[in-house]
Scaffold this motif. Structure first.
Motif, short mmCIF file in Angstrom:
data_model
loop_
_atom_site.label_atom_id
_atom_site.label_comp_id
_atom_site.label_asym_id
_atom_site.label_seq_id
_atom_site.Cartn_x
_atom_site.Cartn_y
_atom_site.Cartn_z
N GLU A 10 0.83 -1.21 0.00
CA GLU A 10 0.00 0.00 0.00
C GLU A 10 0.86 1.25 0.00
O GLU A 10 1.00 1.94 1.01
CB GLU A 10 -0.92 0.01 1.23
N ASP A 11 1.48 1.53 -1.14
CA ASP A 11 2.17 2.79 -1.36
C ASP A 11 2.05 3.10 -2.85
O ASP A 11 1.38 2.36 -3.59
CB ASP A 11 3.63 2.75 -0.89
N GLU A 12 2.65 4.18 -3.28
CA GLU A 12 2.47 4.62 -4.67
C GLU A 12 2.91 3.56 -5.68
O GLU A 12 2.21 3.28 -6.65
CB GLU A 12 3.23 5.93 -4.90
N ASN A 13 4.07 2.94 -5.45
CA ASN A 13 4.55 1.92 -6.39
C ASN A 13 3.63 0.70 -6.38
O ASN A 13 3.31 0.16 -7.44
CB ASN A 13 5.98 1.49 -6.04
N GLU A 15 0.49 0.63 -5.66
CA GLU A 15 -0.77 1.01 -6.30
C GLU A 15 -0.65 0.96 -7.82
O GLU A 15 -1.55 0.47 -8.51
CB GLU A 15 -1.21 2.41 -5.86
N VAL A 16 0.45 1.49 -8.36
CA VAL A 16 0.64 1.49 -9.82
C VAL A 16 0.73 0.05 -10.34
O VAL A 16 0.08 -0.31 -11.33
CB VAL A 16 1.89 2.30 -10.23
N GLN A 19 -2.67 -1.63 -10.18
CA GLN A 19 -3.54 -1.16 -11.26
C GLN A 19 -3.15 -1.80 -12.59
O GLN A 19 -4.01 -2.21 -13.37
CB GLN A 19 -3.50 0.37 -11.38
N TYR A 84 7.83 -5.10 -7.54
CA TYR A 84 7.91 -4.04 -6.54
C TYR A 84 9.31 -3.84 -6.00
O TYR A 84 9.82 -2.71 -5.99
CB TYR A 84 6.93 -4.36 -5.41
N GLU A 91 14.62 2.99 -7.73
CA GLU A 91 14.25 4.34 -7.30
C GLU A 91 15.24 4.88 -6.28
O GLU A 91 15.64 6.05 -6.35
CB GLU A 91 12.85 4.35 -6.69
N GLY A 107 10.25 10.05 -10.68
CA GLY A 107 9.30 8.97 -10.84
C GLY A 107 9.59 8.04 -12.01
O GLY A 107 10.58 8.17 -12.70
#
Length: 126
Positions: A10-13, A15-16, A19, A84, A91, A107
Motif C-alpha cells: 500500500e504505497d504509490e509503487n 498502487e501502480v 492497477q 515491486y 528508485e 518517478g
C-alpha cells in the motif's frame, strides 16, 4: 480479484503495479520502464548523464520547455519484469544519483502490455 499486499504494498509503487495487474498487464513479461531525473541546470544534467552512461545505462536527455520552469530531464530506460522490490531498489539508486548531481528524482512509468487470449476459433474469416 483479491490483492496480494506482499506483491502490491500500500504505497504509490504498489498502487501502480496493482492497477497494471488489474488492467490485465502481464507483469511476468519484461517491460521497458522509464525512470526520470530533472535538473535546473544543463551542466548538472550533462554531468549526471555522463555518469549514467558510464554505469552502462540507456538514457535520453532533453530540455523540457513545457515545464513551469526551465529544466533538463534525463530518462533512464531499464528493461525488466516490473516487480515491486526491483522498482524500489532502482528508485533508491536513481534518487541518490540525482542528489549527487543536484537533480531531483521524478518517478517512473512504462507502457502497459495487455494481451487478449484469442483462440483460432474466435477469429472470424471471410
Amino acid at each position: 480479484m483479491s490483492r496480494d499486499y506482499e506483491q502490491f504494498p500500500e504505497d504509490e509503487n504498489g498502487e501502480v503495479l496493482w492497477q497494471m495487474h488489474k488492467d490485465g498487464d502481464d507483469l511476468t513479461e519484461p517491460h521497458e520502464i522509464e525512470f526520470s531525473i530533472a535538473f535546473t541546470t544543463e551542466e548538472n544534467a550533462d554531468r549526471c548523464a555522463l555518469h549514467l552512461l558510464k554505469e552502462e545505462q540507456k538514457i535520453s536527455l532533453f530540455q523540457d520547455e513545457e515545464s513551469d520552469r526551465l529544466e533538463w530531464v534525463i530518462t533512464i530506460y531499464v528493461y525488466l519484469e516490473p516487480c515491486y522490490e526491483d522498482i524500489v531498489d532502482l528508485e533508491q539508486w536513481f534518487t541518490k544519483i540525482a542528489s549527487d548531481f543536484q537533480g531531483e528524482y521524478d518517478g517512473w512509468g512504462c507502457m502497459a502490455y495487455v494481451y487478449d487470449d484469442i483462440d483460432d476459433e474466435d477469429i472470424l474469416t471471410s
